[in-house]
Design an enzyme around this catalytic site. Structure first.
Site, mmCIF file in Angstrom:
data_model
loop_
_atom_site.group_PDB
_atom_site.id
_atom_site.type_symbol
_atom_site.label_atom_id
_atom_site.label_comp_id
_atom_site.label_asym_id
_atom_site.label_seq_id
_atom_site.Cartn_x
_atom_site.Cartn_y
_atom_site.Cartn_z
ATOM 1 C CG PHE A 82 -50.515 -48.573 20.450
ATOM 2 C CD1 PHE A 82 -49.012 -47.898 20.837
ATOM 3 C CD2 PHE A 82 -51.285 -46.974 21.067
ATOM 4 C CE1 PHE A 82 -48.887 -46.639 20.892
ATOM 5 C CE2 PHE A 82 -50.512 -45.980 21.986
ATOM 6 C CZ PHE A 82 -49.052 -45.679 21.494
ATOM 7 C CB CYS A 83 -52.329 -52.103 15.601
ATOM 8 S SG CYS A 83 -53.238 -49.957 15.510
ATOM 9 C CB THR A 84 -50.151 -56.885 16.027
ATOM 10 O OG1 THR A 84 -49.880 -56.616 17.175
ATOM 11 C CG2 THR A 84 -49.393 -57.902 15.260
ATOM 12 N NE ARG A 108 -47.855 -54.806 20.828
ATOM 13 C CZ ARG A 108 -48.103 -53.794 19.745
ATOM 14 N NH1 ARG A 108 -48.973 -54.186 18.345
ATOM 15 N NH2 ARG A 108 -47.289 -52.760 19.802
#
Length: 354
Positions: free
Chosen positions: A122-124, A297
């Site tokens: 899971f990332c931004t 996010r």
């Protein structure tokens, strides 16, 4: 009575200031190591592995596999790993073999831990252009088991003929890259795109010769000569799972989010600074759809970029955007900021260190 009270107050303020400084800069850099691509694939990771406690790496493997790999997958891969070797991409399989031998793991377990990392990233990611046309790229990688993975995070300089061919950030024992830079050419980050039935689809695609998401990032960093070639390769190469690729180059407007299906691109979303779109933010949801309220996010990152302003953009500013809660959260393992035009400024910081 007043003097001791004043002295006590000053002492308290001094202690609070020191504590605040410690909490304001809690993000150490990971080790930076070299991996020579001129060495045999099975041997090239050994000098790096010797820098780490094998017991810690084995503990991470056991914990992540126990939590992330379904039991039926363990049985399937264990039985079929010999057949899979013939069509799994190289040099990755031989690298995994060498790592597995060093750690006293089976090749099946070595392969499975690499696939398990693929399933839960899971990332931004942010790509942006400042008012002078400079391109900046940043990412947070969020992953469970951070208590182990923060101790195993490394910046790797991959060398060819003694020179840095590309740089990436990864975990010890994991041969893929979710974050990387080809100097003076382009940068890439990858974000998971969960479409369900991950293991079923991934194993079926492996038998068709498709690439794991992070392996394609590393192959692209190794082989593509420029931003345009990297975007084409990342958009067109068949994958074992859906994903997002975020790519930046060195020239104005060289920034894009590629939304991938396993067979090809679902969407290409480039920077469009002439029309006000000087940044793109990608988390783990299609950009044309609303994000779930339980995991938004995107909105805080967009607000932070707009508050920063295009004229004030820098790698430091991108790092601050990625430090805004909940873009930065309890699962964030590391933050990397990079700009292919200035490769020496590639910077990773471990977040939430214990």
């Amino acid at each position: 009575m007043r003097a001791p009270a004043l002295l006590l107050l000053l002492l308290l303020l001094l202690l609070l200031a020191r504590a605040e400084r410690r909490s304001a800069d809690p993000s150490p850099a990971p080790p930076r190591v070299n991996v020579s691509l001129d060495a045999a694939p099975a041997a090239r990771w050994l000098p790096v592995l010797r820098l780490f406690d094998p017991g810690l790496v084995r503990a991470a493997v056991a914990r992540i596999m126990g939590d992330r790999v379904p039991k039926w997958v363990l049985g399937v891969i264990g039985k079929l790993v010999a057949e899979m070797e013939s069509f799994l991409p190289q040099p990755f399989t031989e690298e995994i073999r060498g790592i597995s031998d060093f750690l006293n793991l089976s090749l099946a377990d070595g392969l499975l831990i690499n696939l398990a990392y693929e399933a839960s990233a899971f990332c931004t990611s942010v790509v942006a252009q400042d008012s002078r046309g400079h391109i900046y790229h940043g990412r947070n990688l969020d992953y469970p088991f951070g208590d182990l993975l923060r101790k195993l995070t490394v910046d790797v300089q991959f060398l060819k003929n003694g020179q840095i061919a590309f740089t990436g950030t990864t975990f010890i024992g994991y041969v893929g890259l979710w974050t990387g830079q080809s100097p003076h050419k382009f940068t890439v980050s990858g974000d998971e795109r969960d479409k369900g039935w991950w293991w079923e689809n991934a194993i079926a695609a492996l038998f068709q010769g498709h690439s794991p998401v992070s392996w394609l990032i590393r192959t692209t960093l190794s082989e593509s000569e420029d931003f345009e070639a990297s975007v084409y390769k990342l958009a067109k190469t068949p994958l074992i799972a859906d994903a997002y690729y975020i790519v930046s180059g060195t020239a104005p407007r060289e920034g894009v989010v590629i939304t991938r299906n396993r067979g090809g691109p679902a969407d290409i979303w480039p920077l469009d600074p002439l029309n006000g779109a000087w940044f793109r933010v990608e988390t783990n949801y299609d950009h044309w759809k609303p994000v779930p309220q339980t995991d938004d996010r995107r909105t805080p990152a967009v607000k932070a970029l707009n508050a920063t302003g295009q004229a004030n953009l820098s790698l430091e500013a991108v790092f601050q955007v990625l430090s805004v809660v909940p873009v930065y959260n309890n699962l964030t393992v590391y933050t990397t900021v990079m700009s292919a035009a200035t490769p020496d400024k590639y910077m990773t910081r471990i977040r939430n260190p214990s």
